[in-house]
Design an enzyme around this catalytic site. Structure first.
Site, short mmCIF file in Angstrom:
data_model
loop_
_atom_site.label_atom_id
_atom_site.label_comp_id
_atom_site.label_asym_id
_atom_site.label_seq_id
_atom_site.Cartn_x
_atom_site.Cartn_y
_atom_site.Cartn_z
N CYS A 1 0.95 -1.27 -0.04
CA CYS A 1 0.02 0.20 0.22
C CYS A 1 0.90 1.26 0.00
CB CYS A 1 -0.95 0.03 1.08
SG CYS A 1 -1.74 1.52 1.43
N ASP B 1 -0.27 16.29 -2.46
CA ASP B 1 -0.58 15.40 -3.38
C ASP B 1 0.65 15.66 -4.78
OD1 ASP B 1 -3.41 13.97 -4.66
OD2 ASP B 1 -1.76 14.29 -6.25
N ASN C 1 -12.89 9.91 -2.69
CA ASN C 1 -13.44 9.01 -3.94
C ASN C 1 -13.30 7.55 -3.29
OD1 ASN C 1 -13.19 10.96 -5.71
ND2 ASN C 1 -11.00 10.86 -6.03
N THR D 1 -8.02 5.60 -6.78
CA THR D 1 -6.96 4.76 -7.45
C THR D 1 -6.06 4.31 -6.20
OG1 THR D 1 -5.65 6.77 -7.66
CG2 THR D 1 -7.09 6.26 -9.56
N HIS E 1 -6.12 3.12 0.21
CA HIS E 1 -6.06 3.64 1.62
C HIS E 1 -6.72 4.87 1.63
CE1 HIS E 1 -3.09 4.08 4.99
NE2 HIS E 1 -4.02 4.88 5.24
N HIS F 1 -8.53 8.11 1.90
CA HIS F 1 -7.71 9.64 1.85
C HIS F 1 -8.87 10.64 1.37
CE1 HIS F 1 -7.14 7.73 -2.08
NE2 HIS F 1 -7.32 8.83 -2.65
P1 5GP Z 1 -7.79 8.94 -5.61
O1 5GP Z 1 -7.59 8.89 -7.09
O2 5GP Z 1 -7.38 7.59 -4.92
O3 5GP Z 1 -8.71 9.36 -4.89
O4 5GP Z 1 -6.51 9.65 -5.49
C1 5GP Z 1 -5.25 9.21 -5.03
C2 5GP Z 1 -4.19 10.43 -5.13
O5 5GP Z 1 -2.97 10.14 -4.71
C3 5GP Z 1 -3.91 11.09 -6.56
O6 5GP Z 1 -4.30 12.52 -6.44
C4 5GP Z 1 -2.37 11.10 -6.50
O7 5GP Z 1 -2.02 12.16 -7.45
C5 5GP Z 1 -1.92 10.70 -5.37
N1 5GP Z 1 -0.86 9.88 -5.27
C6 5GP Z 1 -0.60 8.69 -5.82
N2 5GP Z 1 0.60 8.36 -5.35
C7 5GP Z 1 1.18 9.48 -4.67
C8 5GP Z 1 2.59 9.23 -3.90
O8 5GP Z 1 3.36 8.40 -4.16
N3 5GP Z 1 2.75 10.58 -3.20
C9 5GP Z 1 1.75 11.43 -3.15
N4 5GP Z 1 2.05 12.53 -2.64
N5 5GP Z 1 0.46 11.15 -3.88
C10 5GP Z 1 0.25 10.34 -4.57
ZN ZN Z 2 -2.24 1.71 3.45
#
Ligand code: 5GP
Ligand code: ZN
Length: 114
Positions: free
Chosen positions: A4, A30, A87, A95, A98, A100
């Protein structure tokens, strides 16, 4: 939780640009910002998604909202306004598995989302 990426960020295995931390929660920028302020607030405990929030762990979500409040003030977006986004699942656009909360601000955000 193995594999994760957000657990790895919590554990320090993957670096992040940290904004806030306490014993329960971590907030960091982000990596692919969609707004001038784009911060992710996560529980340190691995919780997959909003589907896994229950009576036992919901206090963490309440705590996250108090942290968001502090972050909004520090980032200077408390008065101008901002958006808190979670989301959940595939159709929700999640995506990273975990839970957030995105905190987006610093520009006029449009509605509805795509
Ligand atoms: P989701 O699409 O799951 O709601 O958001 C995941 C977010 O995590 C995305 O906005 C993506 O840019 C961010 N993200 C993915 N991998 C990393 C990472 O390794 N570090 C940071 N700081 N953000 C990440
Ligand atoms: Zn996790």
């Amino acid at each position: 939780m193995e594999n994760c990426i957000f657990c790895k960020i919590v554990g320090g295995e993957i670096p992040c640009s940290k904004i806030y931390e306490d014993d329960k929660v971590l907030a960091f920028k982000d990596i692919n910002p969609e707004a001038p302020v784009h911060i992710l607030v996560i529980p340190k405990e691995h919780i997959q998604s909003a589907n896994e929030i229950n009576e036992k762990n919901s206090h963490i979500v309440a705590h996250i909202f108090t942290v968001v409040n502090k972050i909004a003030e520090e980032q200077g977006i408390k008065e101008s306004g901002y958006r808190i986004v979670n989301n959940c699942g595939d159709h929700g656009g999640q995506t990273v598995g975990h839970i957030h909360f995105h905190v987006l601000g610093g520009r006029n955000l449009t509605w509805p989302p795509g």
